[in-house]
Design an enzyme around this catalytic site. Structure first.
Site, PDB file in Angstrom:
ATOM      1  N   CYS A  15     -44.126  17.514  38.073  1.00 31.36           N
ATOM      2  CA  CYS A  15     -44.146  16.545  36.972  1.00 31.36           C
ATOM      3  C   CYS A  15     -43.643  17.229  35.702  1.00 31.36           C
ATOM      4  O   CYS A  15     -44.336  17.321  34.690  1.00 31.36           O
ATOM      5  CB  CYS A  15     -45.567  16.008  36.790  1.00 31.36           C
ATOM      6  SG  CYS A  15     -45.659  14.486  35.821  1.00 31.36           S
TER       7      CYS A  15
ATOM      8  N   TYR B 164     -59.388  24.650  25.940  1.00 32.48           N
ATOM      9  CA  TYR B 164     -58.656  24.741  27.202  1.00 32.48           C
ATOM     10  C   TYR B 164     -58.989  26.039  27.945  1.00 32.48           C
ATOM     11  O   TYR B 164     -59.332  26.020  29.134  1.00 32.48           O
ATOM     12  CB  TYR B 164     -57.138  24.665  26.976  1.00 32.48           C
ATOM     13  CG  TYR B 164     -56.386  25.236  28.152  1.00 32.48           C
ATOM     14  CD1 TYR B 164     -56.296  24.523  29.341  1.00 32.48           C
ATOM     15  CD2 TYR B 164     -55.844  26.521  28.105  1.00 32.48           C
ATOM     16  CE1 TYR B 164     -55.671  25.069  30.451  1.00 32.48           C
ATOM     17  CE2 TYR B 164     -55.217  27.072  29.207  1.00 32.48           C
ATOM     18  CZ  TYR B 164     -55.129  26.343  30.377  1.00 32.48           C
ATOM     19  OH  TYR B 164     -54.531  26.893  31.479  1.00 32.48           O
TER      20      TYR B 164
ATOM     21  N   ASP C  17     -54.231  21.138  29.344  1.00 34.36           N
ATOM     22  CA  ASP C  17     -53.166  21.780  28.575  1.00 34.36           C
ATOM     23  C   ASP C  17     -51.990  20.813  28.500  1.00 34.36           C
ATOM     24  O   ASP C  17     -52.108  19.632  28.855  1.00 34.36           O
ATOM     25  CB  ASP C  17     -52.766  23.120  29.194  1.00 34.36           C
ATOM     26  CG  ASP C  17     -52.087  22.973  30.556  1.00 34.36           C
ATOM     27  OD1 ASP C  17     -52.066  21.847  31.112  1.00 34.36           O
ATOM     28  OD2 ASP C  17     -51.563  23.982  31.068  1.00 34.36           O
TER      29      ASP C  17
ATOM     30  N   GLU D 243     -54.513  34.051  31.015  1.00 34.53           N
ATOM     31  CA  GLU D 243     -54.689  32.822  30.241  1.00 34.53           C
ATOM     32  C   GLU D 243     -54.283  33.019  28.782  1.00 34.53           C
ATOM     33  O   GLU D 243     -53.676  32.138  28.173  1.00 34.53           O
ATOM     34  CB  GLU D 243     -56.142  32.340  30.325  1.00 34.53           C
ATOM     35  CG  GLU D 243     -56.536  31.771  31.677  1.00 34.53           C
ATOM     36  CD  GLU D 243     -55.797  30.486  32.022  1.00 34.53           C
ATOM     37  OE1 GLU D 243     -55.298  29.805  31.097  1.00 34.53           O
ATOM     38  OE2 GLU D 243     -55.698  30.170  33.214  1.00 34.53           O
TER      39      GLU D 243
END
Length: 351
Positions: free
Chosen positions: A199, A129, A147, A48
Site C-alpha cells: 500500500c 508511535y 505511523d 525504531e
C-alpha cells in the site's frame, strides 16, 4: 466493522506477513516468536529511533555500525556524545542522535528497558508511535501502533474523506478499531510492512494486497488518491554564508549549540541563517579571521521545514591561527568529525 470481521481482516494480514514480511536484522520472525524466541530490546529500540523519518534501507548499515561498536545499551550509554554523533553523521535529523544517547543513559541507569507504555513515553525522543511499537513488538501487548504507513493504509481501507493532517485523529481511531490480542507484535509489524511494500504512496500494488476485497478506496477505483491532503504552503527559503579556513591539511571546525537544528554537531564557521541574502560586509563579521576570502560557489540544502542557500567562502592560511572558538581537524579524519551532510557539501566545494 464487527469483531468477527476485524478478526478475519487481521488474520488475512498475518497470513500474508508470515510469507511476505520483510527480513530485517533486528526483527524476530513469526516462526521464531511462535517457538518462544524472546526479542532483544536493544536492537529493536535502536532501529525504531533510526527509522524515524528515514528509509529502512538507509538505516540498515548505520544500525549494523552501531551494534558492532556498541553491542548493548550499557556500551552506548558509556560512549561520548561526540562518538555517537560521529557514527550518526549522514543519517539526518540529528536531534535523534542526542535523544538516543540520553535515552541510552537513562535506560542503563535504570538497569532495564521499560515494560509499560508510559515508561517508554517518559524517555527522551520517544513518542506515542515508538512507545506503542516497543510494547507490541517486545511484549506482544495490543497497542495502537500508528505511523505514516498505517495512516495511509487506514485512509484507503476506509476511504477517509477528511484530508491530512486534520484526519490524523480519525485515522488513529480507525486503527484502534482493529486492535485485538491476536499476535499483537506480528500485527504491528505486518501493517507497517503492508504500507511499505504494498500500500505504497504511489502506485499501490492492490493485486497483491490481502485487504483488497475489504478496501473502500480500491472499490472506488482510486486508491492512489488516498490519503487526501491539504495543500502545503511553499517551503521557506533561508540564506547563509560559511567560511572554510584551511591550513594545509587541516580545516577549522566549530561545535554547534546543543539545542536547535543540528544541535551538538560539528560545523564550518559561518553566519546565522536568515530569510534574506547576506551582504559580504555583513557576513564577514562572522568570519573566523580577516583575509582575502574567495567565493567557491553556492550550495542548496533542503531541511524538512525550509531550504537553505549557502555561499561558500575559502581561505588558505600559511600559519596556524589559534582560534578562540573551534579546533583544527585533519582533512583525512573528517569522517570522525560528526559533520552533517550540509557541511560535507560545503567542504566538497573546497577540498
Amino acid at each position: 466493522m464487527n469483531r468477527q470481521q476485524v478478526t478475519k481482516l487481521r488474520q488475512s494480514l498475518l497470513d500474508w506477513y508470515d510469507v511476505q514480511g520483510r527480513e530485517l536484522p533486528w526483527r524476530i520472525r513469526p516462526e521464531d516468536r511462535a517457538v518462544g524466541v524472546i526479542a532483544n530490546p536493544y536492537p529493536i529500540w535502536l532501529s525504531e529511533i533510526m527509522c524515524q523519518q528515514t528509509r529502512i534501507q538507509t538505516v540498515i548499515p548505520y544500525h549494523a555500525k552501531f551494534i558492532a561498536r556498541w553491542p548493548d545499551v550499557q556500551a552506548l550509554a558509556a560512549a561520548s556524545q561526540d562518538e555517537v554523533y560521529g557514527q550518526w553523521a549522514g543519517l539526518g535529523y540529528y536531534a535523534r542522535a542526542r535523544n538516543l544517547h540520553n535515552c541510552a543513559r537513562q535506560i542503563a541507569a535504570a538497569g532495564q528497558f521499560p515494560d509499560h507504555e508510559q515508561g517508554w513515553l517518559d524517555l527522551p525522543g520517544i513518542g506515542p508511535y515508538t512507545a506503542a511499537a516497543m510494547m507490541a513488538i517486545l511484549y506482544d501487548v495490543p497497542t495502537n501502533v500508528v505511523d505514516g504507513n498505517v495512516e495511509r493504509v487506514m485512509a484507503r481501507l476506509f476511504a477517509v474523506q477528511n484530508p491530512l493532517p486534520g484526519a490524523k485523529p480519525e485515522l488513529r481511531k480507525l486503527a484502534h478499531s482493529l486492535i485485538t490480542d491476536q499476535r499483537s507484535g506480528d500485527y504491528a509489524q505486518a501493517i507497517m510492512d503492508l504500507g511499505a511494500l504494498v500500500c505504497t504512496p504511489k502506485s499501490p500494488k492492490c493485486g497483491t494486497c490481502p485487504w483488497m476485497k475489504s478496501c473502500a478506496a480500491h472499490e472506488k477505483g482510486n486508491p492512489g488518491q488516498f490519503p487526501l491532503r491539504t495543500a502545503k504552503p511553499p517551503r521557506p527559503e533561508r540564506f547563509g554564508m560559511v567560511f572554510v579556513l584551511q591550513n594545509e591539511n587541516q580545516i577549522l571546525l566549530q561545535k554547534r549549540p546543543e539545542k536547535g537544528l543540528l544541535g551538538g554537531m560539528s560545523q564550518v564557521p559561518g553566519t546565522p541563517w536568515n530569510d534574506r541574502i547576506w551582504t559580504v560586509a555583513e557576513a564577514h563579521a562572522f568570519a573566523p579571521c580577516a583575509g582575502d576570502w574567495q567565493k567557491m560557489g553556492e550550495i542548496r540544502h533542503v531541511f524538512t521545514h525550509f531550504s537553505l542557500n549557502v555561499q561558500v567562502m575559502h581561505l588558505q592560511v600559511g600559519d596556524r591561527l589559534n582560534p578562540s572558538d573551534g579546533w583544527w581537524a585533519q582533512i583525512d579524519r573528517l569522517g570522525q568529525a560528526a559533520l552533517p551532510s550540509l557541511y560535507k557539501k560545503v567542504l566538497g566545494l573546497c577540498l
